[in-house]
Motif scaffolding. Sequence first.
Motif, PDB file in Angstrom:
ATOM      1  N   ALA A   1       0.831  -1.206   0.000  1.00 31.86           N
ATOM      2  CA  ALA A   1       0.000   0.000   0.000  1.00 31.86           C
ATOM      3  C   ALA A   1       0.868   1.260   0.000  1.00 31.86           C
ATOM      4  CB  ALA A   1      -0.937   0.001   1.206  1.00 31.86           C
ATOM      5  N   VAL A   2       1.935   1.256   0.784  1.00 24.29           N
ATOM      6  CA  VAL A   2       2.860   2.406   0.820  1.00 24.29           C
ATOM      7  C   VAL A   2       3.496   2.595  -0.551  1.00 24.29           C
ATOM      8  CG1 VAL A   2       5.035   3.256   1.803  1.00 24.29           C
ATOM      9  CG2 VAL A   2       3.296   2.267   3.300  1.00 24.29           C
ATOM     10  N   ALA A   3       3.921   1.502  -1.171  1.00 24.61           N
ATOM     11  CA  ALA A   3       4.547   1.579  -2.495  1.00 24.61           C
ATOM     12  C   ALA A   3       3.557   2.082  -3.541  1.00 24.61           C
ATOM     13  CB  ALA A   3       5.108   0.228  -2.900  1.00 24.61           C
ATOM     14  N   LEU A   4       2.333   1.589  -3.497  1.00 28.15           N
ATOM     15  CA  LEU A   4       1.331   2.026  -4.474  1.00 28.15           C
ATOM     16  C   LEU A   4       0.992   3.503  -4.313  1.00 28.15           C
ATOM     17  CD1 LEU A   4      -0.991  -1.095  -4.587  1.00 28.15           C
ATOM     18  CD2 LEU A   4       0.549  -0.286  -6.383  1.00 28.15           C
ATOM     19  N   ARG A   5       0.923   3.988  -3.069  1.00 26.09           N
ATOM     20  CA  ARG A   5       0.688   5.429  -2.849  1.00 26.09           C
ATOM     21  C   ARG A   5       1.851   6.241  -3.422  1.00 26.09           C
ATOM     22  NH1 ARG A   5      -1.748   3.665   1.928  1.00 26.09           N
ATOM     23  NH2 ARG A   5       0.143   3.917   3.166  1.00 26.09           N
ATOM     24  N   ALA A   6       3.066   5.739  -3.242  1.00 22.29           N
ATOM     25  CA  ALA A   6       4.233   6.435  -3.789  1.00 22.29           C
ATOM     26  C   ALA A   6       4.175   6.486  -5.308  1.00 22.29           C
ATOM     27  CB  ALA A   6       5.523   5.745  -3.327  1.00 22.29           C
ATOM     28  N   LEU A   7       3.680   5.419  -5.914  1.00 23.26           N
ATOM     29  CA  LEU A   7       3.610   5.332  -7.374  1.00 23.26           C
ATOM     30  C   LEU A   7       2.409   6.070  -7.961  1.00 23.26           C
ATOM     31  CD1 LEU A   7       4.606   1.592  -7.759  1.00 23.26           C
ATOM     32  CD2 LEU A   7       6.023   3.595  -8.269  1.00 23.26           C
ATOM     33  N   ALA A   8       1.510   6.531  -7.108  1.00 24.89           N
ATOM     34  CA  ALA A   8       0.300   7.201  -7.573  1.00 24.89           C
ATOM     35  C   ALA A   8       0.537   8.683  -7.852  1.00 24.89           C
ATOM     36  CB  ALA A   8      -0.822   7.025  -6.552  1.00 24.89           C
ATOM     37  N   ASN A   9       1.746   9.027  -8.227  1.00 25.32           N
ATOM     38  CA  ASN A   9       2.099  10.410  -8.517  1.00 25.32           C
ATOM     39  C   ASN A   9       2.932  10.427  -9.794  1.00 25.32           C
ATOM     40  OD1 ASN A   9       4.240  12.675  -8.333  1.00 25.32           O
ATOM     41  ND2 ASN A   9       2.617  13.348  -6.938  1.00 25.32           N
ATOM     42  N   GLU A  10       2.493  11.215 -10.747  1.00 29.26           N
ATOM     43  CA  GLU A  10       3.145  11.255 -12.061  1.00 29.26           C
ATOM     44  C   GLU A  10       4.614  11.662 -11.976  1.00 29.26           C
ATOM     45  OE1 GLU A  10       2.409  13.674 -16.163  1.00 29.26           O
ATOM     46  OE2 GLU A  10       0.629  13.017 -15.052  1.00 29.26           O
ATOM     47  N   ARG A  11       4.926  12.610 -11.109  1.00 29.97           N
ATOM     48  CA  ARG A  11       6.319  13.069 -10.994  1.00 29.97           C
ATOM     49  C   ARG A  11       7.212  11.981 -10.400  1.00 29.97           C
ATOM     50  NH1 ARG A  11       6.448  19.512  -9.706  1.00 29.97           N
ATOM     51  NH2 ARG A  11       5.495  20.092 -11.675  1.00 29.97           N
ATOM     52  N   ARG A  12       6.693  11.256  -9.410  1.00 31.69           N
ATOM     53  CA  ARG A  12       7.501  10.175  -8.838  1.00 31.69           C
ATOM     54  C   ARG A  12       7.715   9.054  -9.846  1.00 31.69           C
ATOM     55  NH1 ARG A  12       4.925  12.045  -3.907  1.00 31.69           N
ATOM     56  NH2 ARG A  12       3.202  10.571  -4.050  1.00 31.69           N
ATOM     57  N   LEU A  13       6.708   8.764 -10.652  1.00 27.00           N
ATOM     58  CA  LEU A  13       6.882   7.766 -11.713  1.00 27.00           C
ATOM     59  C   LEU A  13       7.939   8.234 -12.714  1.00 27.00           C
ATOM     60  CD1 LEU A  13       3.189   6.718 -12.422  1.00 27.00           C
ATOM     61  CD2 LEU A  13       4.993   5.294 -11.431  1.00 27.00           C
ATOM     62  N   GLN A  14       7.922   9.517 -13.028  1.00 30.39           N
ATOM     63  CA  GLN A  14       8.904  10.081 -13.960  1.00 30.39           C
ATOM     64  C   GLN A  14      10.311   9.954 -13.380  1.00 30.39           C
ATOM     65  OE1 GLN A  14       8.387  11.852 -17.263  1.00 30.39           O
ATOM     66  NE2 GLN A  14      10.369  10.895 -17.067  1.00 30.39           N
TER      67      GLN A  14
END
Length: 103
Positions: A7-20
């Motif tokens: 869940a923590v990882a998915l929240r981190a990945l739920a942001n376009e800038r962090r994915l970039q």
Amino acid sequence: MDGQRAAVALRALANERRLQILEWLRDPRKHFREQADGDLVEDGVCGLLIAEKLGVSAPTVSEHMRVLTAAKLVRAKRIKQWTMYKRNETAIAAIKRSIQEGL
């Protein structure tokens, strides 16, 4: 990977800038200029270069990197006064497996 960590990882990945940022860190030599201290691949990319490339302030990139580090998706390493960031491929592979297996 346990449910809370996923869940923590998915929240981190739920942001376009962090994915970039994660995408850029996959091939740092392609996406970042050379830095004064530390090797882009071996040591990681300086947070200042990430902020520069994203076009955001240092505090903004620090918050993104704090979230990614807390999710274990990147590793932070201090060299002199700089914090370098590198992908944690083991953790990224684990979250990919969790997603494929339906969490």
